[in-house]
Write a protein that holds these residues in place. Structure first.
Motif, PDB file in Angstrom:
ATOM      1  N   LEU A   1      44.660  34.350  34.471  1.00 38.04           N
ATOM      2  CA  LEU A   1      46.030  34.783  34.181  1.00 38.04           C
ATOM      3  C   LEU A   1      47.007  33.604  34.166  1.00 38.04           C
ATOM      4  O   LEU A   1      47.893  33.534  33.318  1.00 38.04           O
ATOM      5  N   PHE A   2      46.841  32.685  35.121  1.00 34.21           N
ATOM      6  CA  PHE A   2      47.710  31.498  35.129  1.00 34.21           C
ATOM      7  C   PHE A   2      47.595  30.770  33.791  1.00 34.21           C
ATOM      8  O   PHE A   2      48.586  30.367  33.194  1.00 34.21           O
ATOM      9  N   ASN A   3      46.367  30.586  33.336  1.00 35.59           N
ATOM     10  CA  ASN A   3      46.170  29.837  32.091  1.00 35.59           C
ATOM     11  C   ASN A   3      46.669  30.612  30.869  1.00 35.59           C
ATOM     12  O   ASN A   3      47.215  30.017  29.940  1.00 35.59           O
ATOM     13  N   ARG A   4      46.492  31.931  30.888  1.00 38.56           N
ATOM     14  CA  ARG A   4      47.018  32.722  29.770  1.00 38.56           C
ATOM     15  C   ARG A   4      48.539  32.648  29.741  1.00 38.56           C
ATOM     16  O   ARG A   4      49.161  32.535  28.684  1.00 38.56           O
ATOM     17  N   ARG A   5      49.126  32.715  30.940  1.00 36.44           N
ATOM     18  CA  ARG A   5      50.585  32.619  31.026  1.00 36.44           C
ATOM     19  C   ARG A   5      51.076  31.257  30.536  1.00 36.44           C
ATOM     20  O   ARG A   5      52.070  31.147  29.824  1.00 36.44           O
ATOM     21  N   ALA A   6      50.365  30.208  30.940  1.00 36.36           N
ATOM     22  CA  ALA A   6      50.744  28.849  30.531  1.00 36.36           C
ATOM     23  C   ALA A   6      50.651  28.694  29.014  1.00 36.36           C
ATOM     24  O   ALA A   6      51.514  28.076  28.386  1.00 36.36           O
ATOM     25  N   ALA A   7      49.611  29.274  28.421  1.00 36.85           N
ATOM     26  CA  ALA A   7      49.440  29.178  26.966  1.00 36.85           C
ATOM     27  C   ALA A   7      50.582  29.897  26.251  1.00 36.85           C
ATOM     28  O   ALA A   7      51.117  29.414  25.247  1.00 36.85           O
ATOM     29  N   LEU A   8      50.982  31.064  26.774  1.00 43.92           N
ATOM     30  CA  LEU A   8      52.118  31.784  26.192  1.00 43.92           C
ATOM     31  C   LEU A   8      53.407  30.972  26.328  1.00 43.92           C
ATOM     32  O   LEU A   8      54.217  30.920  25.402  1.00 43.92           O
TER      33      LEU A   8
END
Lengths: 354, 354
Positions: free
Chosen positions: B22-29
């Motif tokens: 989730l952290f990485n998905r959030r960062a990508a967004l």
């Protein structure tokens, strides 16, 4: 707001909802573990090291591994603090690199206890006033921190961890512009660290060595057309302007700190063992100390000598080796080392800095 | 390790796996939003305030709301820093409460820029050397920070946010034990803040007022059987021992900081507007300033007078009102205020501190 931005924000909101639930579920589990442990230590350094290591191995980005470590350190910090925040003594004042090291290791949910001296940090942990202490032990510009090494020799505290922190150099001056600088003062080691930058940006300025970076800043403060190299704190202290930040050539320029506690840390899988020993007073004695390590294939990562306080021209050696004292190979090497050395004290086995 | 502990740890590991994704998905967004915005501001204070507010409302525990805010501040900080870390100038040196306020607001993934004076913080943001600046504006023991107020009057910077930070008092002394204390020095306001504790723990000690807490610490350092009340930093500076931490009766004892930037912050739904104005030099002029606010039902949360530098016995007033200048009701009140006052300058509308 554009349609696209709105869409991204909605996606972030739903990720945040999931994050919040997971944070709270994790915190509830941490509470249950706390009850299981009873009066045992709140912190398991080897477990925290394993968590960070595992997550860094799995990390697919875009977040870097340092960001991942920082985020999970904060998650663990907040979960731990639900019961009661850890009290961490550190070499103050607040705002020194040592405080930054304490925050990097323990996250923000701690009760920080700045201490005036390294001795006070040891004392705070020995007396139980703090759960752990953080002290500098090696500084890439100033070398070993002698007082920490001396206190380790006699203290019953164990090394429970290490923290590495980057050190940044800047150029400071009374002048407002680099083009006015004719002289640069600094400690020789700092000159060494910033050589590339100086050759590019101040090729014609005279380089004058000073006994310390603080002294360099003081000298630069007394003159026109002069600059000093050092940490941003020195600039503030002498009211100099910072003309350029982060001028060190090597971004790995770091200071090393130790975490002190009353705990023998269990193996994490990536550990280090620190010891202090003295050689018998005869030729080849130091060489003999290294034989057991070589024989058992143990890597030594540091060997540092200090004058012993016991007598003239006697030395003690501070040694770091790879591995944990509970590993069979290390235990065997340490056993033989005890035979070869006049004195051996194991300061602790602990996870290598993330 | 017990079976139970192992089971909990496995559950935590699987939560951590989800968190990492989730952290990485959030960062990508966040990266994609960055590209959408183009050269617009990296930070949207109103959006970040909304995120924290929404999550705190949803929070079912066991984590407290302060922990939730801290965790998500760090998540946003790391996501933002993926592009380039924000540069934040603050009143140094490192380790002051102002640095702590900067970290509380922006998380740890920033490039902090300690400045020697409040003027330097303003200058760093005005010149573009820093994205935002953080300065103290009100201190519960020392009152308003005059220099910040004076600079706001003439600067083009906008107030983009505020940060509240708890201030802790401790008792410090040359002595090792509270029972030896016969005299306590402190600033009257600090005495007021710690009255309950003093009545319980040092009922028979004489209380002697000092001009500041630093002065109190200095006095206590020169005597036996004396103590001072103040921040832990004073204890370090005068090499006094801290005999008790956090002795303030009111845990809400806080210092307020302002975040300065070049940005008009959009409404977040829970905002404040700060302005500075001067009254015409005639009887009842100050009262007249308050009429437009009352008429439009606008709450004033602060009114502070400062001598104007323009002339003798003239004053300017610093006022905080609830609401955002883009809200119709506030806009109408401000419009009328401009008619009533000799001079009005709006310093900014920004989200109320979390």
């Amino acid at each position: 707001m554009s349609h696209e931005l709105k869409k991204y924000r909605e996606q972030i909101d739903s990720i945040d909802d999931e994050l919040l639930k997971l944070f709270n579920r994790r915190a509830a589990l941490a509470q249950q573990i706390g009850h299981t442990k009873g009066d045992g230590p709140v912190l398991r350094p080897e477990r925290e090291a394993q968590v960070l290591q595992r997550l860094q191995e799995q990390n697919a980005g875009p977040l870097g591994n340092a960001a991942v470590a920082q985020l999970f350190t904060e998650v663990m910090s907040q979960c731990r603090a639900l019961e009661a925040p850890l009290t961490i003594a550190y070499l103050g004042p607040q705002g020194t690199f040592t405080e930054a090291a304490a925050l990097k290791r323990f996250g923000s949910a701690i009760q920080g206890q700045p201490s005036a001296t390294i001795d006070d940090v040891f004392h705070a942990v020995e007396s139980g006033a703090a759960h752990y202490g953080v002290v500098p032990v090696e500084n890439s510009t100033e070398g070993a921190v002698g007082r920490t090494l001396d206190l380790l020799l006699n203290s019953n505290l164990k090394i429970c961890g290490e923290v590495m922190l980057q050190v940044h150099q800047c150029v400071m001056s009374n002048e407002n512009d680099l083009s006015l600088i004719r002289k640069v003062y600094s400690h020789p080691q700092s000159f060494g660290q910033c050589q590339g930058w100086l050759n590019t940006h101040l090729p014609h300025a005279e380089r004058i060595t000073a006994s310390s970076n603080a002294d360099a800043a003081r000298l630069a403060a007394e003159e026109s057309f002069a600059a000093a190299i050092g940490g941003a704190q020195a600039a503030e202290h002498f009211k100099l302007k910072v003309l350029a930040h982060n001028i060190e050539d090597d971004a790995r320029n770091t200071t090393r700190f130790l975490v002190l506690g009353n705990q023998q840390v269990a193996p994490s899988g990536g550990d280090k063992t620190s010891l202090v020993l003295s050689a018998a007073n005869r030729p080849g004695a130091v060489h003999d100390l290294l034989v057991p390590l070589a024989k058992h294939g143990v890597s030594m990562t540091k060997l540092e000598s200090r004058p012993a306080r016991s007598g003239l021209w006697e030395y003690v050696f501070y040694m770091d080796i790879e591995g944990h004292q509970q590993e069979a190979r290390i235990a065997a090497a340490l056993e033989e080392l005890k035979q070869a050395a006049a004195f051996v004290k194991i300061l602790g086995s602990y996870p290598v800095a993330v």
